[in-house]
Design a protein around this motif. Structure first.
Motif, PDB file in Angstrom:
ATOM      1  N   TYR A  42       0.815  -1.212   0.000  1.00  0.00           N
ATOM      2  CA  TYR A  42       0.000   0.000   0.000  1.00  0.00           C
ATOM      3  C   TYR A  42       0.848   1.261   0.000  1.00  0.00           C
ATOM      4  O   TYR A  42       1.752   1.421   0.832  1.00  0.00           O
ATOM      5  CB  TYR A  42      -0.935   0.010   1.205  1.00  0.00           C
ATOM      6  CG  TYR A  42      -1.893  -1.159   1.209  1.00  0.00           C
ATOM      7  CD1 TYR A  42      -2.804  -1.334   0.173  1.00  0.00           C
ATOM      8  CD2 TYR A  42      -1.862  -2.105   2.230  1.00  0.00           C
ATOM      9  CE1 TYR A  42      -3.674  -2.410   0.161  1.00  0.00           C
ATOM     10  CE2 TYR A  42      -2.740  -3.178   2.227  1.00  0.00           C
ATOM     11  CZ  TYR A  42      -3.638  -3.331   1.182  1.00  0.00           C
ATOM     12  OH  TYR A  42      -4.493  -4.397   1.171  1.00  0.00           O
ATOM     13  N   CYS A  80      -3.064   0.214  -4.053  1.00  0.00           N
ATOM     14  CA  CYS A  80      -2.492  -1.115  -3.825  1.00  0.00           C
ATOM     15  C   CYS A  80      -1.623  -1.530  -5.008  1.00  0.00           C
ATOM     16  O   CYS A  80      -2.053  -1.467  -6.159  1.00  0.00           O
ATOM     17  CB  CYS A  80      -3.598  -2.148  -3.614  1.00  0.00           C
ATOM     18  SG  CYS A  80      -2.977  -3.810  -3.230  1.00  0.00           S
ATOM     19  N   ARG A  91      -1.469  -7.894   2.577  1.00  0.00           N
ATOM     20  CA  ARG A  91      -2.566  -7.012   2.179  1.00  0.00           C
ATOM     21  C   ARG A  91      -3.884  -7.611   2.630  1.00  0.00           C
ATOM     22  O   ARG A  91      -3.935  -8.750   3.135  1.00  0.00           O
ATOM     23  CB  ARG A  91      -2.565  -6.818   0.662  1.00  0.00           C
ATOM     24  CG  ARG A  91      -2.721  -8.118  -0.135  1.00  0.00           C
ATOM     25  CD  ARG A  91      -2.796  -7.850  -1.623  1.00  0.00           C
ATOM     26  NE  ARG A  91      -2.875  -9.070  -2.422  1.00  0.00           N
ATOM     27  CZ  ARG A  91      -3.968  -9.786  -2.649  1.00  0.00           C
ATOM     28  NH1 ARG A  91      -5.125  -9.428  -2.077  1.00  0.00           N
ATOM     29  NH2 ARG A  91      -3.948 -10.862  -3.406  1.00  0.00           N
ATOM     30  N   TRP A 113     -10.563  -5.318   0.866  1.00  0.00           N
ATOM     31  CA  TRP A 113      -9.982  -4.155   0.209  1.00  0.00           C
ATOM     32  C   TRP A 113     -11.035  -3.255  -0.430  1.00  0.00           C
ATOM     33  O   TRP A 113     -10.933  -2.030  -0.389  1.00  0.00           O
ATOM     34  CB  TRP A 113      -8.991  -4.616  -0.866  1.00  0.00           C
ATOM     35  CG  TRP A 113      -8.676  -3.565  -1.889  1.00  0.00           C
ATOM     36  CD1 TRP A 113      -9.138  -3.488  -3.181  1.00  0.00           C
ATOM     37  CD2 TRP A 113      -7.857  -2.399  -1.706  1.00  0.00           C
ATOM     38  NE1 TRP A 113      -8.646  -2.371  -3.809  1.00  0.00           N
ATOM     39  CE2 TRP A 113      -7.856  -1.683  -2.919  1.00  0.00           C
ATOM     40  CE3 TRP A 113      -7.124  -1.895  -0.627  1.00  0.00           C
ATOM     41  CZ2 TRP A 113      -7.162  -0.493  -3.094  1.00  0.00           C
ATOM     42  CZ3 TRP A 113      -6.419  -0.711  -0.798  1.00  0.00           C
ATOM     43  CH2 TRP A 113      -6.443  -0.028  -2.015  1.00  0.00           C
TER      44      TRP A 113
END
Length: 214
Positions: A82, A93, A101, A163
């Motif tokens: 990130y 990302c 992540r 995400w």
């Protein structure tokens, strides 16, 4: 971590009655959510009121999870996924980085189902801590049965940040979380149940799980 094979998954949004298919590349996914002990070892602070070191960390925002992923990557000698702007408002990302992540929503649902076709990968009481059996609290990770890919607590115990943005046009920066929790009724503990909140939101039944790109 568990290597998840490549495949495809159908996502759906019941609000607008639409569905779409997503191709999922092979990736790594942690077998359990991030625990209080792991979180403390990296952040040097804890979160949540439950004193069990091996319980999932809770009261962590999406932004907190992003910071943890980058710091854990640094500690592990991996490339951070990130890039965060100076004001913290823009996060990009790098999917090619080898660091830690959050899973995408498609990766999460695909891994949760583990090749099954139903709403759940097993009988709820045997695979999940939820409102009816949790006695009103979070439990240590890995104490219920896993799915066929060896992933524990994909349903119940704690919701897990993903995400993805939920719907930029309607909810702006709100991010997705999945899976149900110890406080959730049975109907909310399923592979396709979607929830969302602001990336600064924190609550006592919401945590996260780590992923890595292959």
């Amino acid at each position: 971590m568990v290597q998840i094979p490549a495949g495809e998954i159908q996502l759906r949004d019941d609000r607008i009655k639409t569905a779409w298919t997503v191709e999922v590349n092979s990736f790594w996914l942690a077998p359990v959510p991030v625990t209080r002990a792991l979180y403390f070892s990296i952040m040097q602070k804890t979160a949540g009121s439950n004193g069990l070191p091996q319980a999932p960390v809770v009261d962590v925002s999406w932004n907190d999870a992003i910071s943890f992923c980058n710091l854990l990557s640094q500690h592990s000698g991996l490339k951070e996924c990130y890039a965060v702007s100076d004001d913290g408002e823009r996060i990009v990302c790098n999917w090619g980085a080898d660091g830690y992540r959050l899973p995408t929503e498609a990766e999460w649902q695909y891994a949760c189902k583990a090749g099954t076709t139903g709403y759940r990968y097993g009988e709820l009481d045997t695979i999940a801590w939820y409102h009816e059996n949790s006695e009103g609290m979070v439990h240590e990770v890995g104490t219920k049965l896993p799915n066929s890919w060896g992933l524990y607590d994909m349903l119940g115990n704690v919701w897990e940040w993903c995400w993805d943005l939920y719907d930029v046009r309607v909810y702006g920066s709100y991010r997705v979380f999945r899976g149900g929790s110890w406080a959730e009724e049975a109907r909310g503990c399923g592979a396709t149940c979607r929830r969302r909140s602001h990336p600064t939101f924190k609550i006592d039944d919401l945590g996260f799980r780590l992923a890595r790109s292959l």
